[in-house]
Every structure is written in structure tokens, then in C-alpha cells.
Design an enzyme around this catalytic site. Structure first.
Site, PDB file in Angstrom:
ATOM      1  CD  GLU A   1      -2.799  -0.898   2.597  1.00  0.00           C
ATOM      2  OE1 GLU A   1      -3.052   0.450   2.968  1.00  0.00           O
ATOM      3  OE2 GLU A   1      -3.440  -1.693   2.965  1.00  0.00           O
TER       4      GLU A   1
ATOM      5  CD1 TRP B   1      -5.545   3.438   0.480  1.00  0.00           C
ATOM      6  CD2 TRP B   1      -5.524   1.265   0.303  1.00  0.00           C
ATOM      7  NE1 TRP B   1      -6.766   2.985   0.942  1.00  0.00           N
ATOM      8  CE2 TRP B   1      -6.711   1.589   0.990  1.00  0.00           C
ATOM      9  CE3 TRP B   1      -5.338   0.144   0.051  1.00  0.00           C
ATOM     10  CZ2 TRP B   1      -7.616   0.810   1.325  1.00  0.00           C
ATOM     11  CZ3 TRP B   1      -6.430  -1.150   0.493  1.00  0.00           C
ATOM     12  CH2 TRP B   1      -7.485  -0.569   1.328  1.00  0.00           C
TER      13      TRP B   1
ATOM     14  CD  GLU C   1      -9.120   5.565   4.971  1.00  0.00           C
ATOM     15  OE1 GLU C   1      -8.936   4.711   4.119  1.00  0.00           O
ATOM     16  OE2 GLU C   1      -8.381   5.400   6.081  1.00  0.00           O
TER      17      GLU C   1
HETATM   18  O1  IFM Z   1      -7.488   2.788   4.049  1.00  0.00           O
HETATM   19  C1  IFM Z   1      -6.401   2.094   4.867  1.00  0.00           C
HETATM   20  C2  IFM Z   1      -6.427   0.803   4.665  1.00  0.00           C
HETATM   21  O2  IFM Z   1      -7.414  -0.126   5.144  1.00  0.00           O
HETATM   22  C3  IFM Z   1      -5.269   0.178   5.598  1.00  0.00           C
HETATM   23  N1  IFM Z   1      -3.928   1.074   5.217  1.00  0.00           N
HETATM   24  C4  IFM Z   1      -3.950   2.571   5.267  1.00  0.00           C
HETATM   25  C5  IFM Z   1      -5.304   3.135   4.550  1.00  0.00           C
HETATM   26  C6  IFM Z   1      -5.579   4.439   4.383  1.00  0.00           C
HETATM   27  O3  IFM Z   1      -5.799   4.735   5.823  1.00  0.00           O
END
Ligand code: IFM
Length: 411
Positions: A326, A364, A371
Site C-alpha cells: 500500500e 492505495w 475509509e
Molecule cells: O484505508 C486504509 C487501509 O485499510 C489500511 N491502510 C491505510 C489505508 C488508508 O488509511
């Protein structure tokens, strides 16, 4: 420096089931969202992006963007709606999705637990029995889907789950207890190891890892030894200790002090979720942001060099291939996302130049989504979503990312 990526480097996007699918009332986040005031704007994961029905459209979008890998999650509560009772229909839908991805040469990377539990799992990972219950779910999912998946993530961001759910009490189950947080850490580490072993037993040759949320922790005043010590301690408690437990099976203090399943290597890749840096003040053990730092819509510092620093550090320590599972930005206006992508990928190119084995990058996220505490208000998507009509519109940064993925070069 070479800003061209090797042909076998994969560019993709990441999502989580609860944040996009919609339609499931059987998970802890749906229950959590029922109390007014918990979720900004009053949202709930019940709507999401209706991905459960619109997945073909989303996968076509990725295929058109030239993405070659996709990180998706399974909603445990959908697959196992009651303890030990599995829903063949839900698994059939996931099979269809995975077949569709594979047919388009988009390699799936599947997450088994991403913040959301079935509501029936009373006490969640506080109970030692949860380790076997999780293993039962993992065995079922891998048995049914393993022929379509080469890469699994057992647990997403164990540290965020524990710190938010058991220390700050913001995520379900909303508890605030340091000893309980450490106990949940321990059970998660053991659950990961049991899942790791089970997946390898069922599908030898598969790659298994954890998606760790990593941050840079810097002293707010670089010359203040108390701030420096606080930053070091915060980093250890937030990420280093749990990483060590999960990667090696050795439970380190304050999580544990033994290796119940034996010491070993329990990761085939190291998943890095990277977003920001914390400026730590000893006074109040405070996690803050440097003055005048560039920030995203949520006030998180944008600090691309941190990605380089952290990947270098974990690679030196664990020597496992890295997937950046991510990396993204909350930016509703899309005024900073293009730059964010290029600046972070530049750091990835530097890592490759320096011999760090980074193999994949997942942005991501594909579309705006639910969210967590921010509900539908925080916009992380390469594509904008109108939640009323569920229309997706690729943002300019999405076009840019597509160009990078297609050319394997930074503009
Ligand atoms: O949306 C989240 C995800 O579920 C986990 N990592 C961080 C992202 C952004 O806050």
C-alpha cells in the site's frame, strides 16, 4: 539514476473487502458504524462502492489501465457467516473474481484478515481460541481458492488494528488497555504463523506474507535526546516488535518472551504499507507533524524519502523480497496525487538501483471507498466515486499511473 523499472516489476492497486464490497451486515465494522458519531458523515461499510456487484467494471478499469496485479481482501464474515458454517455462494463469487483477474493477466494478491471480523467471533483475537478459528477459515479459503492465487497476505497492519482497537479505542472493539493490546498482538502473531504453515501445507510453492504498516518516527527536535528516545521507543512498540514476532516466530518483549511454534522464517515477502512520518515529542509521548511539512487532506505528512529508508532497513534485516502492498494519498482535489506517485516511485527506483529486491507496487487505492472512521469523506482513489450513483471516473493521477504501468518508466 535509472528510472526505468524491470519488465517483471508489477504495478497494481490494493483494496480491502470491507471498504469496497458493500452489502454485508455480518462484520464488526457494520456493527461499529451503527452507533451515531463514530463514523464521519454517518457512513457505514454497507454501501461501499458496491464492488460486490460491480467488480467486473472495476477489473476492466484496471485492465485498461495496464495494471498487472491486484490486492483484494476476502470478507471472512461472508465466507463463514456462522461458526464453522461456510457459504459456498460467497466463495463461488470470489472464485469468479479471481478467474476474471487471471484471465486478464492481473495477478491476485489476497488478504485474509483486514481489520474486519465476523460478528460471531466474540472477543475477537483476545481469546487464544481465535488462533484455531482463524486457521480453520484460512484452510477453508485456501482449499477453495488456492488454485487461483499464488500470493497471500495473512493479516493486514496488525499494528494499526491493535493500536486503534485496543489502545486508543477508536476501532472496534473500542478498548483502551496496554496489556490487552499486547495479548492481541501475541495472538495475531501466532495466528499468522499457523496460517503461514497451513497455506504452505495446502499449496506448496505459494508465497505468504504480512502487510505491515510502517512509519518513519523522527524526534520533533532533532537535538533533544528525550524526543529521540521517545521516537525510538514509539517505533519499537508500534512496528519493530510485532514485525520481529511475525517474521521469526520469536515473541519479543513486551509481546512475549518465547517461540511457541519454534523460531524460523515465516514470510516469503515483506509487505510494506507506507504513508507518512511521525514527529515525536517526548512530552506526552506525542505523535505530531513537523511545522510547514506538506500534508495530505488528513494532515499526514507527505514524505517520500521515508519509503526508501524503511524498505532499506527491513531488507537489510530480513532479506526477504519486498512488495509495497500500500502507498497512497488522501487528496480529494487530486492536486497532489500525481506528484506523490512519481516521488514515491522515484524512491522505489532508487531502492532497485541499490540492490533492494522490491518486486511490486500497489497503489492505495483503485477507487474512493469507505475509509473506516472517515467514512466516505476521505478520497484515496485513483478513480473518483460518486457514492450516490456509484459512477467511477478516473482522476488525472489515475491516467498518469496507468502510463507508468504501461511504459514501466517514470515520466
Ligand atoms: O484505508 C486504509 C487501509 O485499510 C489500511 N491502510 C491505510 C489505508 C488508508 O488509511
Amino acid at each position: 539514476m535509472n528510472t526505468e523499472f524491470p519488465r517483471n516489476f508489477l504495478f497494481g492497486a490494493a483494496t480491502a473487502a470491507t471498504q469496497v464490497e458493500g452489502g454485508d451486515k455480518n462484520n464488526t465494522w457494520y456493527a461499529w458504524a451503527q452507533k451515531e458519531g463514530r463514523i464521519k458523515g454517518g457512513g457505514s461499510p454497507l454501501r461501499g462502492t458496491d464492488h460486490w456487484n460491480r467488480w467486473r467494471e472495476d477489473f476492466d478499469l484496471m485492465a485498461n489501465m495496464g495494471l498487472t496485479t491486484y490486492r483484494l481482501g476476502l470478507e471472512w464474515s461472508r465466507i463463514e457467516p456462522r461458526p464453522g458454517v461456510f457459504d459456498e455462494g460467497a466463495v463461488a463469487r470470489y472464485r469468479e473474481m479471481l478467474e476474471y483477474l487471471n484471465a486478464r493477466n492481473i495477478k491476485p494478491l489476497v488478504t485474509l484478515f483486514h481489520f474486519s471480523l465476523p460478528r460471531w467471533l466474540k472477543g475477537g483475537f483476545e481469546q487464544p481460541e481465535s488462533i484455531s478459528v482463524f486457521e480453520r477459515f484460512v484452510r477453508y479459503a485456501v482449499d477453495r481458492l488456492g488454485d487461483l492465487v499464488e500470493d497471500w497476505i495473512t493479516i493486514n497492519e496488525p499494528n494499526v488494528y491493535v493500536v486503534k482497537g485496543y489502545y486508543f479505542g477508536e476501532f472496534p472493539p473500542g478498548k483502551k488497555s496496554f496489556p490487552l493490546a499486547m495479548l492481541v498482538y501475541k495472538h495475531l502473531a501466532l495466528a499468522h504463523i499457523r496460517a503461514y504453515n497451513a497455506i504452505h501445507e495446502l499449496c506448496p510453492g505459494t508465497r505468504v506474507g504480512v502487510a505491515h504498516h510502517l512509519r518513519v518516527f523522527s524526534p520533533y527536535s532533532p537535538f533533544n535526546p528525550a524526543d529521540a528516545a521517545a521516537a525510538k521507543l514509539m517505533k519499537y512498540l508500534f512496528q519493530d516488535a510485532i514485525i520481529e514476532c511475525m517474521a521469526t516466530g520469536n515473541l519479543v518483549s513486551p509481546i512475549g518472551h518465547n517461540a511457541p511454534y519454534g523460531k524460523g522464517c515465516y514470510q516469503d515477502f515483506f509487505g510494506v504499507n507506507y504513508y507518512t512520518r511521525s514527529a515525536v515529542k517526548a512530552k506526552g509521548f506525542a505523535d505530531t507533524v513537523f511545522e510547514d511539512a506538506p500534508v495530505n487532506d488528513l494532515g499526514w505528512e507527505i514524505y517520500p524519502k521515508g519509503l526508501y529508508k524503511l524498505c532499506k532497513e527491513v531488507y537489510k534485516k530480513y532479506r526477504t523480497p519486498i512488495y509495497i502492498t500500500e502507498n497512497g494519498i488522501c487528496d480529494a482535489a487530486d492536486s497532489r496525487r500525481s506528484r506523490f506517485i512519481v516521488d514515491h516511485l522515484y524512491q522505489v527506483a532508487k531502492l532497485l538501483d541499490d540492490g533492494v529486491d522490491v518486486r511490486r507496487y500497489y497503489h492505495w487505492t483503485l477507487t474512493d471507498n469507505f475509509e473506516w472512521l472517515e467514512g466516505e469523506t476521505a478520497r484515496f482513489g485513483l478513480a473518483e466515486v460518486d457514492f450516490e450513483t456509484q459512477k467511477r471516473t478516473l482522476r488525472p493521477s489515475g491516467w498518469l499511473y496507468s502510463l507508468i504501468s504501461k511504459t514501466h518508466k517514470l515520466p
